[in-house]
Design an enzyme around this catalytic site. Structure first.
Site, mmCIF file in Angstrom:
data_model
loop_
_atom_site.group_PDB
_atom_site.id
_atom_site.type_symbol
_atom_site.label_atom_id
_atom_site.label_comp_id
_atom_site.label_asym_id
_atom_site.label_seq_id
_atom_site.Cartn_x
_atom_site.Cartn_y
_atom_site.Cartn_z
ATOM 1 C CE1 TYR A 153 40.709 64.464 97.447
ATOM 2 C CE2 TYR A 153 42.774 63.277 97.755
ATOM 3 C CZ TYR A 153 41.998 64.403 97.949
ATOM 4 O OH TYR A 153 42.498 65.485 98.651
ATOM 5 C CE LYS A 189 41.807 68.862 95.919
ATOM 6 N NZ LYS A 189 40.952 69.955 96.473
ATOM 7 C CB THR A 247 45.931 66.682 97.768
ATOM 8 O OG1 THR A 247 46.627 65.509 98.146
ATOM 9 C CG2 THR A 247 45.245 66.389 96.435
ATOM 10 C CG ASP A 248 50.857 64.814 99.220
ATOM 11 O OD1 ASP A 248 49.660 64.436 99.217
ATOM 12 O OD2 ASP A 248 51.680 64.415 100.062
ATOM 13 C CD GLU A 249 46.097 61.556 98.581
ATOM 14 O OE1 GLU A 249 45.469 60.728 97.915
ATOM 15 O OE2 GLU A 249 45.906 61.740 99.798
#
Ligand code: NAD
Ligand code: TYD
Length: 355
Positions: A158, A162, A132-134
């Site tokens: 989260y 990741k 993810t970009d997060e």
């Protein structure tokens, strides 16, 4: 065959359906069927011998070894994860177990399997990790979009879990030579999206006459990508990505949350007007903000376009229309996912928030 993990979730099931619509190469699909896993997403494949579903955990080393030995896949695509930021705030433990420990166990099993492959089977093997970009953290209003070289600065349990999984994947390439590819994608939307996430929640709540809960000032920005575009990007990276590289995937669609909610309301006003003739916008309710809420995500998808020739097919306008129409056409799916566990979650997340 290819081996997909988390293929009963939102993106994984879209990927499996797309894959088998375009190819006869079979798919082994391992999914734990947590609250987010839903075999109804794959109902269109019932009786299809190309789809082999196994319920199980990516953290189960014995199961992984047996599946790899028996099915001998040419590639693994790791979609399995705990994926919802708000849930990670309420209970991070599952995120650590699946996203970090689970990815580690999967990497270990794949390393053992890959080590005993020979010749072309070994050279051609791929492990593709879906991220993810997060992991890059939050951008200020005028910062440039995230490039692959952006430093990792995860802010939620989260995104931290990741980020940890991305680092493990990277380390298995550099240390053991495992042929890995990593993709970091922006927010997805589309069919089969579980209604705990912004877009499907707004559609489902609007139709049910419930409040449309907007966190904080609603000015947080996300960069939206139609899920089938994400699937086509993953296929392209699997086919042509350079080993050990990471690819950012995005739709060049930065929008503040409130604009997303207003767009959903406008589409529903046109496609399924409220009985009283008023706009669904009347249901918008501002709630206290998400703790640690990232202000802005934006993906620079230039590398995947330059190097692999991938571009999204949908604009936000075409994708969101298809999505709203899909939810209107599939009330039985929505009803099916609104189980007891879902109702408990709504109580946990929204009951304590001030208006
Ligand atoms: P999802 O929550 O809808 O689906 C996750 C799936 O993984 C579910 O089917 C669940 O049952 C399964 N799963 C969970 N724990 C497991 C375990 N221990 N073993 C096996 N299966 C397990 O998530 P999603 O939105 O489809 O996301 C898929 C992947 O894409 C995730 O890795 C996520 O981090 C990443 N991603 C998601 C988005 C997005 O906008 N949804 C954006 C970028 C990246
Ligand atoms: P979400 O769909 O949970 O994705 P992510 O947190 O991974 O970006 O949320 C998207 C944005 O919408 C995020 O800024 C939080 C916001 N949001 C709300 O305002 N209200 C809600 O009820 C939810 C679920 C999200």
């Amino acid at each position: 065959m290819i081996f997909v993990t988390g293929g009963a979730g939102f993106i994984g099931s879209n990927f499996v359906l797309d894959w088998l619509a375009q190819s006869d190469e079979p798919v082994l699909n391992l999914d734990k069927l947590t609250y987010a896993g839903n075999l109804h997403n794959l109902a269109g494949l019932s009786g299809d011998a190309r789809h082999h579903f196994v319920q199980g955990d990516i953290g189960d080393s014995d199961l992984l070894a047996a599946l790899l030995r028996d099915h001998r896949p040419r590639a693994i695509l790791n979609f399995a994860a705990e994926s919802h930021v708000d849930r990670s705030i309420h209970g991070p433990e599952d995120f650590i177990q699946t996203n970090i420990v689970g990815t580690f166990r999967l990497l270990e099993a794949v390393r053992a399997y890959w080590n005993q492959l020979e010749g072309k089977a070994k050279t051609d093997f791929r492990f593709l990790h879906v991220s993810t970009d997060e992991v890059y953290g939050s951008l200020a209003k005028d910062d440039p979009a995230f490039a692959e070289t952006h430093r990792y600065e995860p802010n939620s349990p989260y995104s931290a879990s990741k980020a940890a999984s991305d680092h493990l994947v990277r380390a298995y390439h550099h240390t053991y030579g495992l042929p890995v590819l990593t993709t970091n994608c922006s927010n997805n939307y589309g069919p089969y999206h579980f209604p705990e996430k912004l877009i499907p929640l707004m559609i489902v709540n609007a139709l049910a006459g419930k409040p449309l809960p907007v966190y904080g000032d609603g000015q947080q920005i996300r960069d939206w990508l139609y899920v089938q575009d994400h699937c086509s990007a993953i296929r392209r990276v699997l086919e042509a990505g350079q080993l050990g590289e990471t690819y950012n995937i995005g739709g060049w669609n930065e929008k503040p949350n409130i604009e997303i909610v207003q767009t959903v309301c406008a589409l529903l006003d046109a496609l399924r007007p409220r009985a009283d003739g008023n706009s669904y916008r009347e249901q918008i309710t501002y709630l206290s903000d998400r703790p640690g809420h990232d202000r802005r995500y934006a993906i620079d998808a230039g590398k995947i376009e330059r190097e692999l020739g991938w571009k999204p097919a949908e604009t936000f306008e075409t994708g969101i229309r298809k999505t709203v129409q899909w939810y209107l056409n599939n009330p039985a799916w929505v009803e099916g996912v609104q189980s007891g566990a879902y109702r408990d979650w709504v109580q946990t997340n929204y009951a304590g928030r001030a208006q």
